[in-house]
Motif scaffolding. Structure first.
Motif, PDB file in Angstrom:
ATOM      1  N   ASN A  56      -8.908  10.261   2.232  1.00 38.76           N
ATOM      2  CA  ASN A  56      -9.813  11.149   2.960  1.00 38.76           C
ATOM      3  C   ASN A  56      -9.054  12.114   3.867  1.00 38.76           C
ATOM      4  OD1 ASN A  56     -12.160  10.173   1.801  1.00 38.76           O
ATOM      5  ND2 ASN A  56     -12.476   8.637   3.401  1.00 38.76           N
TER       6      ASN A  56
ATOM      7  N   ASP B 172       0.828  -1.203   0.000  1.00 32.80           N
ATOM      8  CA  ASP B 172       0.000   0.000   0.000  1.00 32.80           C
ATOM      9  C   ASP B 172       0.865   1.257   0.000  1.00 32.80           C
ATOM     10  OD1 ASP B 172      -2.306  -1.518   0.070  1.00 32.80           O
ATOM     11  OD2 ASP B 172      -2.762  -1.111   2.181  1.00 32.80           O
TER      12      ASP B 172
ATOM     13  N   THR C 279      -9.336   1.903  -5.939  1.00 33.33           N
ATOM     14  CA  THR C 279      -9.172   0.900  -4.890  1.00 33.33           C
ATOM     15  C   THR C 279     -10.453   0.665  -4.104  1.00 33.33           C
ATOM     16  OG1 THR C 279      -7.817   0.267  -2.987  1.00 33.33           O
ATOM     17  CG2 THR C 279      -8.413   2.606  -3.178  1.00 33.33           C
ATOM     18  N   ARG C 280     -10.506  -0.478  -3.443  1.00 33.49           N
ATOM     19  CA  ARG C 280     -11.518  -0.758  -2.424  1.00 33.49           C
ATOM     20  C   ARG C 280     -10.852  -0.870  -1.055  1.00 33.49           C
ATOM     21  NH1 ARG C 280     -15.741  -5.202  -4.934  1.00 33.49           N
ATOM     22  NH2 ARG C 280     -16.456  -3.859  -6.606  1.00 33.49           N
ATOM     23  N   ASP C 281      -9.556  -0.722  -1.036  1.00 27.24           N
ATOM     24  CA  ASP C 281      -8.777  -0.874   0.192  1.00 27.24           C
ATOM     25  C   ASP C 281      -9.112   0.273   1.150  1.00 27.24           C
ATOM     26  OD1 ASP C 281      -6.616  -0.619   2.097  1.00 27.24           O
ATOM     27  OD2 ASP C 281      -5.446  -1.972   0.830  1.00 27.24           O
ATOM     28  N   ARG C 282      -9.711  -0.064   2.283  1.00 26.81           N
ATOM     29  CA  ARG C 282     -10.152   0.945   3.244  1.00 26.81           C
ATOM     30  C   ARG C 282      -8.994   1.806   3.732  1.00 26.81           C
ATOM     31  NH1 ARG C 282     -14.304   3.204   2.928  1.00 26.81           N
ATOM     32  NH2 ARG C 282     -13.149   5.042   3.370  1.00 26.81           N
ATOM     33  N   ALA C 283      -7.815   1.214   3.931  1.00 27.48           N
ATOM     34  CA  ALA C 283      -6.663   1.978   4.411  1.00 27.48           C
ATOM     35  C   ALA C 283      -6.255   3.046   3.391  1.00 27.48           C
ATOM     36  CB  ALA C 283      -5.487   1.048   4.711  1.00 27.48           C
TER      37      ALA C 283
ATOM     38  N   LEU D 289      -8.265   4.376   1.073  1.00 27.58           N
ATOM     39  CA  LEU D 289      -9.345   5.353   1.004  1.00 27.58           C
ATOM     40  C   LEU D 289      -9.326   6.292   2.212  1.00 27.58           C
ATOM     41  CD1 LEU D 289     -12.159   3.052  -0.392  1.00 27.58           C
ATOM     42  CD2 LEU D 289     -10.919   4.849  -1.634  1.00 27.58           C
ATOM     43  N   ASP D 290      -9.021   5.762   3.382  1.00 27.97           N
ATOM     44  CA  ASP D 290      -8.903   6.609   4.574  1.00 27.97           C
ATOM     45  C   ASP D 290      -7.752   7.600   4.423  1.00 27.97           C
ATOM     46  OD1 ASP D 290     -11.048   5.321   5.757  1.00 27.97           O
ATOM     47  OD2 ASP D 290      -9.793   4.060   7.066  1.00 27.97           O
TER      48      ASP D 290
ATOM     49  N   ALA E  80     -13.006   5.238  -4.957  1.00 26.51           N
ATOM     50  CA  ALA E  80     -13.476   3.953  -4.439  1.00 26.51           C
ATOM     51  C   ALA E  80     -14.092   3.151  -5.583  1.00 26.51           C
ATOM     52  CB  ALA E  80     -14.493   4.162  -3.329  1.00 26.51           C
TER      53      ALA E  80
END
Length: 138
Positions: free
Chosen positions: A129, A103, A119-123, A125-126, A137
């Motif tokens: 943000n 990542d 990506t769909r990777d929450r880390a 996307l955070d 996303a």
């Protein structure tokens, strides 16, 4: 004009497997193809695919090598540069970046070359943000 796209490993796998993607991601990818813009994959994706295969989690009728060769034959697909600078920058990312080395390399690649990560990777996307990365996303 929008920044070029960098597909993270999970996004690339979902695209190849025709999984449902967000409307925004589909629109960005379709526009990139329509405009003849390159869409990038990181060389770290090869490493991640290899790890998945070694752990028995790679689902394909093709070998990982053949799968990646086929993906890279897709029109407009390119391999992003993985330079020593990108690798060093992945160690010194601002804020609170993800701990996962892949990542971090994807983030550093996107930041270095002005790419938007799909990506769909929450880390990831955070981190986007928090303002340190451009991401969509999927």
């Amino acid at each position: 004009m929008r920044p070029a796209l960098l597909l993270d490993t999970c996004a690339l796998i979902w695209i190849v497997n025709n999984a449902d993607l967000s409307t925004a991601a589909v629109q960005y990818i379709d526009e990139a193809y329509d405009w003849g813009e390159a869409i990038y994959a990181s060389p770290i994706t090869a490493w991640e695919i290899g790890l998945q295969a070694a752990r028995g989690r790679f689902k394909s009728n093709l070998t990982p090598q053949r799968w990646l060769e086929e993906v890279l034959r897709t029109p407009n697909m390119r391999v992003a540069e993985l330079t020593p600078r990108v690798l060093l920058e992945s160690s010194f990312l601002p804020g609170s970046p993800p701990r996962d080395p892949a990542d971090r390399i994807i983030i550093a690649t996107a930041r270095e070359f002005g790419l938007t990560v799909v990506t769909r990777d929450r880390a990831l996307l955070d981190y986007a943000n928090d303002g340190y990365l451009n991401a969509i996303a999927c």
